[in-house]
Motif scaffolding. Structure first.
Motif, PDB file in Angstrom:
ATOM      1  N   GLU A  41      50.075  45.552  57.673  1.00  0.00           N
ATOM      2  CA  GLU A  41      49.886  45.429  59.120  1.00  0.00           C
ATOM      3  C   GLU A  41      48.542  45.962  59.592  1.00  0.00           C
ATOM      4  OE1 GLU A  41      52.869  46.432  62.082  1.00  0.00           O
ATOM      5  OE2 GLU A  41      54.356  46.325  60.495  1.00  0.00           O
ATOM      6  N   THR A  42      48.015  46.962  58.917  1.00  0.00           N
ATOM      7  CA  THR A  42      46.787  47.591  59.396  1.00  0.00           C
ATOM      8  C   THR A  42      45.536  47.074  58.692  1.00  0.00           C
ATOM      9  OG1 THR A  42      47.074  49.431  57.851  1.00  0.00           O
ATOM     10  CG2 THR A  42      47.998  49.708  60.056  1.00  0.00           C
ATOM     11  N   THR A  43      45.692  46.157  57.746  1.00  0.00           N
ATOM     12  CA  THR A  43      44.542  45.594  57.036  1.00  0.00           C
ATOM     13  C   THR A  43      44.668  44.074  57.013  1.00  0.00           C
ATOM     14  OG1 THR A  43      45.603  45.602  54.865  1.00  0.00           O
ATOM     15  CG2 THR A  43      44.452  47.633  55.504  1.00  0.00           C
ATOM     16  N   SER A  44      43.682  43.432  56.458  1.00  0.00           N
ATOM     17  CA  SER A  44      43.717  41.973  56.354  1.00  0.00           C
ATOM     18  C   SER A  44      44.288  41.509  55.010  1.00  0.00           C
ATOM     19  CB  SER A  44      42.309  41.413  56.531  1.00  0.00           C
ATOM     20  OG  SER A  44      41.470  41.879  55.488  1.00  0.00           O
ATOM     21  N   THR A  45      44.803  42.423  54.212  1.00  0.00           N
ATOM     22  CA  THR A  45      45.287  42.089  52.875  1.00  0.00           C
ATOM     23  C   THR A  45      46.370  41.024  52.900  1.00  0.00           C
ATOM     24  OG1 THR A  45      44.771  44.316  52.108  1.00  0.00           O
ATOM     25  CG2 THR A  45      46.268  43.029  50.745  1.00  0.00           C
ATOM     26  N   ARG A  46      47.317  41.153  53.804  1.00  0.00           N
ATOM     27  CA  ARG A  46      48.414  40.183  53.870  1.00  0.00           C
ATOM     28  C   ARG A  46      47.876  38.777  54.110  1.00  0.00           C
ATOM     29  NH1 ARG A  46      53.600  41.396  57.461  1.00  0.00           N
ATOM     30  NH2 ARG A  46      53.886  42.807  55.722  1.00  0.00           N
ATOM     31  N   GLN A  47      46.952  38.636  55.064  1.00  0.00           N
ATOM     32  CA  GLN A  47      46.382  37.325  55.371  1.00  0.00           C
ATOM     33  C   GLN A  47      45.558  36.793  54.196  1.00  0.00           C
ATOM     34  OE1 GLN A  47      46.069  39.989  57.513  1.00  0.00           O
ATOM     35  NE2 GLN A  47      47.608  39.335  58.982  1.00  0.00           N
ATOM     36  N   GLU A  48      44.816  37.678  53.549  1.00  0.00           N
ATOM     37  CA  GLU A  48      44.007  37.259  52.401  1.00  0.00           C
ATOM     38  C   GLU A  48      44.884  36.741  51.262  1.00  0.00           C
ATOM     39  OE1 GLU A  48      41.558  40.623  51.429  1.00  0.00           O
ATOM     40  OE2 GLU A  48      40.530  40.550  53.366  1.00  0.00           O
TER      41      GLU A  48
END
Length: 91
Positions: A41-48
């Motif tokens: 939720e706090t980083t772009s890792t999920r979207q990446e």
């Protein structure tokens, strides 16, 4: 996660009370239940990772075999199989 100096954030009386139990050691204080955040939720890792998985599935649909995809994306064959299976189920 960052560390904060207890003397900067706790009142002196509370600090003294905590030191009765933990003196000079690291102490992890978990988030309150209502403040917890989900993974990514706090980083772009999920979207990446979602974008990477879309590319993997598109490559698979274009005819690239799973072994080649595993090498191309530096993943295990099992991971590629899982990603493709999940992508199929989402279609």
């Amino acid at each position: 996660m960052s560390y904060k100096k207890a003397t900067h954030v706790l009142p002196q009386d509370l600090l003294l009370k905590v030191q009765e139990y933990v003196d000079g050691e690291f102490l992890y204080i978990p988030r309150a239940e209502n403040n917890k955040k989900g993974w990514g939720e706090t980083t772009s890792t999920r979207q990446e990772l979602q974008e990477r998985n879309r590319h993997i599935y598109a490559d698979y649909l274009a005819g690239i075999d799973m072994e080649t995809l595993a090498k191309k994306y530096y993943l295990s064959l099992k991971s590629i199989q899982r990603i493709i299976g999940q992508s199929r189920n989402n279609d």
